[in-house]
Motif scaffolding. Structure first.
Motif, PDB file in Angstrom:
ATOM      1  N   ILE A 120      48.405  38.254  28.734  1.00  0.00           N
ATOM      2  CA  ILE A 120      45.880  38.352  28.692  1.00  0.00           C
ATOM      3  C   ILE A 120      46.158  40.117  27.924  1.00  0.00           C
ATOM      4  CG2 ILE A 120      44.258  38.594  30.372  1.00  0.00           C
ATOM      5  CD1 ILE A 120      45.447  36.274  31.266  1.00  0.00           C
ATOM      6  N   VAL A 121      46.900  40.919  28.278  1.00  0.00           N
ATOM      7  CA  VAL A 121      46.324  42.573  28.279  1.00  0.00           C
ATOM      8  C   VAL A 121      47.103  42.775  26.467  1.00  0.00           C
ATOM      9  CG1 VAL A 121      47.421  44.250  28.767  1.00  0.00           C
ATOM     10  CG2 VAL A 121      46.457  43.351  30.687  1.00  0.00           C
ATOM     11  N   ARG A 122      47.744  41.706  26.661  1.00  0.00           N
ATOM     12  CA  ARG A 122      48.048  41.661  25.011  1.00  0.00           C
ATOM     13  C   ARG A 122      47.585  41.175  24.399  1.00  0.00           C
ATOM     14  NH1 ARG A 122      54.260  39.681  24.249  1.00  0.00           N
ATOM     15  NH2 ARG A 122      54.197  39.454  26.473  1.00  0.00           N
ATOM     16  N   LEU A 123      46.906  39.810  24.431  1.00  0.00           N
ATOM     17  CA  LEU A 123      45.813  39.038  23.969  1.00  0.00           C
ATOM     18  C   LEU A 123      44.356  40.333  23.831  1.00  0.00           C
ATOM     19  CD1 LEU A 123      45.792  35.933  22.824  1.00  0.00           C
ATOM     20  CD2 LEU A 123      44.245  36.215  24.469  1.00  0.00           C
ATOM     21  N   ASP A 143      39.637  30.161  25.193  1.00  0.00           N
ATOM     22  CA  ASP A 143      40.980  28.565  24.515  1.00  0.00           C
ATOM     23  C   ASP A 143      41.906  30.379  24.615  1.00  0.00           C
ATOM     24  OD1 ASP A 143      39.029  27.100  24.451  1.00  0.00           O
ATOM     25  OD2 ASP A 143      38.374  27.306  22.491  1.00  0.00           O
ATOM     26  N   LYS A 144      42.400  30.960  23.833  1.00  0.00           N
ATOM     27  CA  LYS A 144      43.081  31.844  23.519  1.00  0.00           C
ATOM     28  C   LYS A 144      43.970  32.370  24.970  1.00  0.00           C
ATOM     29  CE  LYS A 144      42.900  34.578  19.544  1.00  0.00           C
ATOM     30  NZ  LYS A 144      42.853  36.187  19.440  1.00  0.00           N
ATOM     31  N   ILE A 145      43.458  32.227  25.976  1.00  0.00           N
ATOM     32  CA  ILE A 145      43.895  32.676  27.546  1.00  0.00           C
ATOM     33  C   ILE A 145      44.639  31.533  28.145  1.00  0.00           C
ATOM     34  CG2 ILE A 145      43.434  33.429  29.656  1.00  0.00           C
ATOM     35  CD1 ILE A 145      41.351  35.882  28.855  1.00  0.00           C
ATOM     36  N   ALA A 146      43.707  30.312  27.648  1.00  0.00           N
ATOM     37  CA  ALA A 146      44.308  29.539  28.488  1.00  0.00           C
ATOM     38  C   ALA A 146      45.314  29.041  27.597  1.00  0.00           C
ATOM     39  CB  ALA A 146      43.295  28.105  28.010  1.00  0.00           C
ATOM     40  N   GLY A 147      45.975  29.109  26.720  1.00  0.00           N
ATOM     41  CA  GLY A 147      46.711  28.564  25.617  1.00  0.00           C
ATOM     42  C   GLY A 147      47.854  29.509  26.256  1.00  0.00           C
ATOM     43  N   GLU A 148      48.087  30.771  26.278  1.00  0.00           N
ATOM     44  CA  GLU A 148      48.831  32.112  26.540  1.00  0.00           C
ATOM     45  C   GLU A 148      49.106  31.654  27.894  1.00  0.00           C
ATOM     46  OE1 GLU A 148      50.283  34.339  24.780  1.00  0.00           O
ATOM     47  OE2 GLU A 148      49.225  33.774  23.279  1.00  0.00           O
ATOM     48  N   VAL A 149      48.769  31.306  28.922  1.00  0.00           N
ATOM     49  CA  VAL A 149      48.961  30.802  30.097  1.00  0.00           C
ATOM     50  C   VAL A 149      49.761  29.397  29.871  1.00  0.00           C
ATOM     51  CG1 VAL A 149      48.373  30.501  32.457  1.00  0.00           C
ATOM     52  CG2 VAL A 149      46.819  32.423  30.979  1.00  0.00           C
ATOM     53  N   VAL A 158      46.129  25.064  32.748  1.00  0.00           N
ATOM     54  CA  VAL A 158      44.969  25.333  32.910  1.00  0.00           C
ATOM     55  C   VAL A 158      43.760  25.030  32.241  1.00  0.00           C
ATOM     56  CG1 VAL A 158      43.560  27.151  32.332  1.00  0.00           C
ATOM     57  CG2 VAL A 158      46.006  27.434  32.846  1.00  0.00           C
ATOM     58  N   LYS A 159      43.540  24.267  32.780  1.00  0.00           N
ATOM     59  CA  LYS A 159      42.070  22.928  32.154  1.00  0.00           C
ATOM     60  C   LYS A 159      40.194  24.223  31.832  1.00  0.00           C
ATOM     61  CE  LYS A 159      38.190  19.918  33.657  1.00  0.00           C
ATOM     62  NZ  LYS A 159      37.857  19.583  34.603  1.00  0.00           N
ATOM     63  N   ASP A 160      40.641  25.349  32.515  1.00  0.00           N
ATOM     64  CA  ASP A 160      39.355  26.013  31.989  1.00  0.00           C
ATOM     65  C   ASP A 160      39.579  27.592  32.603  1.00  0.00           C
ATOM     66  OD1 ASP A 160      37.529  27.184  30.701  1.00  0.00           O
ATOM     67  OD2 ASP A 160      35.818  25.489  31.600  1.00  0.00           O
ATOM     68  N   VAL A 161      38.786  28.341  31.840  1.00  0.00           N
ATOM     69  CA  VAL A 161      39.173  29.498  31.953  1.00  0.00           C
ATOM     70  C   VAL A 161      37.257  30.137  32.159  1.00  0.00           C
ATOM     71  CG1 VAL A 161      39.351  32.411  31.081  1.00  0.00           C
ATOM     72  CG2 VAL A 161      41.079  29.713  30.923  1.00  0.00           C
ATOM     73  N   PHE A 162      37.115  30.705  33.303  1.00  0.00           N
ATOM     74  CA  PHE A 162      35.457  31.130  33.568  1.00  0.00           C
ATOM     75  C   PHE A 162      36.425  33.288  33.650  1.00  0.00           C
ATOM     76  CE2 PHE A 162      36.283  27.277  35.734  1.00  0.00           C
ATOM     77  CZ  PHE A 162      35.309  27.094  35.325  1.00  0.00           C
ATOM     78  N   PHE A 163      35.052  34.093  33.773  1.00  0.00           N
ATOM     79  CA  PHE A 163      34.904  35.009  33.024  1.00  0.00           C
ATOM     80  C   PHE A 163      33.860  35.308  34.090  1.00  0.00           C
ATOM     81  CE2 PHE A 163      35.894  34.892  28.867  1.00  0.00           C
ATOM     82  CZ  PHE A 163      37.341  35.168  28.600  1.00  0.00           C
ATOM     83  N   SER A 164      34.257  36.197  35.655  1.00  0.00           N
ATOM     84  CA  SER A 164      33.523  36.944  36.416  1.00  0.00           C
ATOM     85  C   SER A 164      33.110  37.929  36.059  1.00  0.00           C
ATOM     86  CB  SER A 164      33.816  36.378  38.327  1.00  0.00           C
ATOM     87  OG  SER A 164      34.826  37.482  37.976  1.00  0.00           O
ATOM     88  N   ASP A 165      33.733  38.455  35.659  1.00  0.00           N
ATOM     89  CA  ASP A 165      33.183  40.327  34.903  1.00  0.00           C
ATOM     90  C   ASP A 165      33.347  40.312  34.212  1.00  0.00           C
ATOM     91  OD1 ASP A 165      31.660  42.911  35.577  1.00  0.00           O
ATOM     92  OD2 ASP A 165      33.283  43.440  36.163  1.00  0.00           O
TER      93      ASP A 165
END
Length: 169
Positions: A120-123, A143-149, A158-165
């Motif tokens: 994620i940091v590299r992304l 989408d990129k984070i979900a694909g990488e993980v 990983v079904k979905d990624v959420f940003f809380s901050d």
């Protein structure tokens, strides 16, 4: 003499016609043999038939067999420099919605957690402010984070990624 030449030319024509007929018969024989082989290889095949009741039973057994409720894993906050000019930083908190308990336990392992944070940091380092400024950019980042993980995990998804901050400075 003219008669001798006419008689010599006649067998050449007959040989040419004979070769054409032999070629046509051989060609039809080979094509017929190939068609028979294709037909013979598909004689025992039947299209699979499934009824609506069977499909409903299979779907119910899948739902009953496992707990498919999604679990959310909250990662520690990231503070990363973005690429591009002018230099900016991003601070975000990523929540991963995992399908099933297996995937949740797999992402909780320290090795997988470290790999996921690194990817994620590299992304984030590869993106610039203009990439993340729009809603489409944020969705593309999800989408990129979900694909990488998902590339790290073997059992979980990983079904979905959420940003809380999500703060860019």
């Amino acid at each position: 003499m003219a008669e001798a030449q006419a008689q010599a030319a006649a067998p050449k024509k007959n040989v040419g016609k004979l070769l054409q007929i032999v070629f046509a018969v051989v060609n039809l024989g080979v094509m017929g043999g190939g068609a028979y082989m294709v037909y013979a290889s598909t004689m025992g095949w039947e299209s699979p038939s499934i009824s609506e009741e069977q499909a409903e039973r299979e779907l119910a057994s899948i739902h009953d067999s496992g707990d498919t409720t999604p679990l959310v894993y909250t990662m520690d906050k990231f503070t990363v420099n973005l690429g591009g000019e002018p230099k900016r930083t991003i601070r975000l908190e990523v929540n991963l919605q995992m399908l099933g308990k297996e995937g949740f336990e797999e992402v909780m392992e320290p090795e997988n957690r470290a790999k996921a944070r690194d990817r994620i940091v590299r992304l984030l380092n590869d993106n610039s402010f203009s990439d993340l400024d729009s809603i489409q950019g944020k969705l593309f980042l999800k989408d990129k984070i979900a694909g990488e993980v998902n590339g790290i995990l073997h059992r979980g998804v990983v079904k979905d990624v959420f940003f809380s901050d999500f703060v860019v400075q």
